[in-house]
Design a protein around this motif. Structure first.
Motif, PDB file in Angstrom:
ATOM      1  N   ALA A  30       0.828  -1.209   0.000  1.00 53.79           N
ATOM      2  CA  ALA A  30       0.000   0.000   0.000  1.00 53.79           C
ATOM      3  C   ALA A  30       0.859   1.255   0.000  1.00 53.79           C
ATOM      4  N   LEU A  31       1.947   1.221   0.760  1.00 51.26           N
ATOM      5  CA  LEU A  31       2.858   2.362   0.804  1.00 51.26           C
ATOM      6  C   LEU A  31       3.458   2.629  -0.574  1.00 51.26           C
ATOM      7  N   TYR A  32       3.945   1.586  -1.239  1.00 47.23           N
ATOM      8  CA  TYR A  32       4.536   1.769  -2.568  1.00 47.23           C
ATOM      9  C   TYR A  32       3.489   2.271  -3.552  1.00 47.23           C
ATOM     10  N   TRP A  33       2.285   1.698  -3.484  1.00 48.30           N
ATOM     11  CA  TRP A  33       1.220   2.111  -4.400  1.00 48.30           C
ATOM     12  C   TRP A  33       0.899   3.597  -4.229  1.00 48.30           C
ATOM     13  N   GLY A  34       0.752   4.016  -2.989  1.00 44.32           N
ATOM     14  CA  GLY A  34       0.431   5.419  -2.728  1.00 44.32           C
ATOM     15  C   GLY A  34       1.548   6.363  -3.123  1.00 44.32           C
ATOM     16  N   LEU A  35       2.760   6.039  -2.735  1.00 45.85           N
ATOM     17  CA  LEU A  35       3.885   6.917  -3.049  1.00 45.85           C
ATOM     18  C   LEU A  35       4.228   6.931  -4.537  1.00 45.85           C
ATOM     19  N   SER A  36       3.981   5.823  -5.205  1.00 40.33           N
ATOM     20  CA  SER A  36       4.281   5.801  -6.644  1.00 40.33           C
ATOM     21  C   SER A  36       3.383   6.773  -7.396  1.00 40.33           C
ATOM     22  N   GLY A  37       2.145   6.920  -6.930  1.00 44.32           N
ATOM     23  CA  GLY A  37       1.254   7.896  -7.565  1.00 44.32           C
ATOM     24  C   GLY A  37       1.672   9.330  -7.293  1.00 44.32           C
ATOM     25  N   ILE A  38       2.159   9.572  -6.091  1.00 47.35           N
ATOM     26  CA  ILE A  38       2.579  10.927  -5.716  1.00 47.35           C
ATOM     27  C   ILE A  38       3.902  11.300  -6.376  1.00 47.35           C
ATOM     28  N   TRP A  39       4.847  10.379  -6.373  1.00 45.59           N
ATOM     29  CA  TRP A  39       6.199  10.674  -6.826  1.00 45.59           C
ATOM     30  C   TRP A  39       6.518  10.168  -8.230  1.00 45.59           C
ATOM     31  N   GLY A  40       5.580   9.501  -8.840  1.00 43.20           N
ATOM     32  CA  GLY A  40       5.801   9.015 -10.193  1.00 43.20           C
ATOM     33  C   GLY A  40       6.773   7.846 -10.282  1.00 43.20           C
ATOM     34  N   TRP A  41       6.832   7.039  -9.216  1.00 47.24           N
ATOM     35  CA  TRP A  41       7.703   5.865  -9.245  1.00 47.24           C
ATOM     36  C   TRP A  41       7.212   4.893 -10.311  1.00 47.24           C
ATOM     37  N   LEU A  42       8.132   4.186 -10.899  1.00 43.54           N
ATOM     38  CA  LEU A  42       7.815   3.275 -11.989  1.00 43.54           C
ATOM     39  C   LEU A  42       7.320   1.925 -11.491  1.00 43.54           C
ATOM     40  N   TYR A  43       6.632   1.242 -12.375  1.00 46.57           N
ATOM     41  CA  TYR A  43       6.230  -0.160 -12.189  1.00 46.57           C
ATOM     42  C   TYR A  43       5.353  -0.405 -10.951  1.00 46.57           C
ATOM     43  N   ALA A  44       4.494   0.537 -10.628  1.00 47.22           N
ATOM     44  CA  ALA A  44       3.648   0.379  -9.433  1.00 47.22           C
ATOM     45  C   ALA A  44       2.796  -0.884  -9.523  1.00 47.22           C
ATOM     46  N   GLU A  45       2.154  -1.111 -10.643  1.00 49.38           N
ATOM     47  CA  GLU A  45       1.312  -2.308 -10.783  1.00 49.38           C
ATOM     48  C   GLU A  45       2.128  -3.588 -10.647  1.00 49.38           C
ATOM     49  N   GLN A  46       3.311  -3.603 -11.239  1.00 49.02           N
ATOM     50  CA  GLN A  46       4.148  -4.797 -11.182  1.00 49.02           C
ATOM     51  C   GLN A  46       4.645  -5.052  -9.754  1.00 49.02           C
ATOM     52  N   VAL A  47       5.070  -3.999  -9.074  1.00 48.54           N
ATOM     53  CA  VAL A  47       5.574  -4.159  -7.701  1.00 48.54           C
ATOM     54  C   VAL A  47       4.452  -4.621  -6.780  1.00 48.54           C
ATOM     55  N   VAL A  48       3.315  -3.934  -6.831  1.00 49.24           N
ATOM     56  CA  VAL A  48       2.194  -4.281  -5.951  1.00 49.24           C
ATOM     57  C   VAL A  48       1.647  -5.665  -6.305  1.00 49.24           C
ATOM     58  N   GLY A  49       1.568  -5.991  -7.578  1.00 48.82           N
ATOM     59  CA  GLY A  49       1.115  -7.316  -7.994  1.00 48.82           C
ATOM     60  C   GLY A  49       2.054  -8.408  -7.514  1.00 48.82           C
ATOM     61  N   THR A  50       3.351  -8.153  -7.604  1.00 46.22           N
ATOM     62  CA  THR A  50       4.340  -9.124  -7.139  1.00 46.22           C
ATOM     63  C   THR A  50       4.226  -9.343  -5.636  1.00 46.22           C
ATOM     64  N   VAL A  51       4.103  -8.263  -4.881  1.00 48.50           N
ATOM     65  CA  VAL A  51       3.952  -8.390  -3.433  1.00 48.50           C
ATOM     66  C   VAL A  51       2.679  -9.161  -3.101  1.00 48.50           C
ATOM     67  N   ALA A  52       1.601  -8.902  -3.830  1.00 50.66           N
ATOM     68  CA  ALA A  52       0.341  -9.611  -3.582  1.00 50.66           C
ATOM     69  C   ALA A  52       0.481 -11.106  -3.839  1.00 50.66           C
ATOM     70  N   VAL A  53       1.148 -11.469  -4.918  1.00 48.28           N
ATOM     71  CA  VAL A  53       1.329 -12.888  -5.243  1.00 48.28           C
ATOM     72  C   VAL A  53       2.225 -13.573  -4.208  1.00 48.28           C
ATOM     73  N   VAL A  54       3.307 -12.920  -3.826  1.00 52.04           N
ATOM     74  CA  VAL A  54       4.211 -13.483  -2.821  1.00 52.04           C
ATOM     75  C   VAL A  54       3.491 -13.614  -1.478  1.00 52.04           C
ATOM     76  N   THR A  55       2.706 -12.603  -1.101  1.00 49.28           N
ATOM     77  CA  THR A  55       1.955 -12.642   0.149  1.00 49.28           C
ATOM     78  C   THR A  55       0.947 -13.785   0.136  1.00 49.28           C
ATOM     79  N   THR A  56       0.259 -13.959  -0.971  1.00 52.06           N
ATOM     80  CA  THR A  56      -0.708 -15.050  -1.095  1.00 52.06           C
ATOM     81  C   THR A  56      -0.023 -16.402  -0.983  1.00 52.06           C
ATOM     82  N   PHE A  57       1.113 -16.567  -1.644  1.00 50.74           N
ATOM     83  CA  PHE A  57       1.861 -17.814  -1.590  1.00 50.74           C
ATOM     84  C   PHE A  57       2.312 -18.125  -0.164  1.00 50.74           C
ATOM     85  N   LEU A  58       2.910 -17.134   0.498  1.00 48.70           N
ATOM     86  CA  LEU A  58       3.377 -17.351   1.871  1.00 48.70           C
ATOM     87  C   LEU A  58       2.207 -17.612   2.814  1.00 48.70           C
TER      88      LEU A  58
END
Length: 81
Positions: A30-58
């Motif tokens: 959530a932090l990366y998603w929010g800050l990526s919108g504010i600061w224009g960080w790249l690959y927000a969907e990929q980062v958040v999607g990856t964290v979601a998949v890893v979290t689900t697996f664990l």
């Protein structure tokens, strides 16, 4: 052959992993998603999607570990009766 192997986690390791899976990873996502919108960080969907998949697996692995633990505890109680 045919010998079952169970990986046993100590209570401390299990509690730490559960905390990471249920609190830390979703919060970081959530932090990366929010800050990526504010600061224009790249690959927000990929980062958040990856964290979601890893979290689900664990989470699934922890769920399996919990189920095995409960089964073992139940069989220990059944044997003592």
């Amino acid at each position: 052959a045919g010998k079952e192997r169970n990986m046993k986690l100590s209570d401390k390791v299990y509690d730490t992993l559960k905390w990471i899976v249920t609190i830390v990873l979703p919060a970081l996502s959530a932090l990366y998603w929010g800050l990526s919108g504010i600061w224009g960080w790249l690959y927000a969907e990929q980062v958040v999607g990856t964290v979601a998949v890893v979290t689900t697996f664990l989470g699934a692995l922890l769920g399996i570990s919990t189920a095995q633990y409960k089964r073992e505890c139940q069989s220990c109680e059944d044997e003592s009766v």
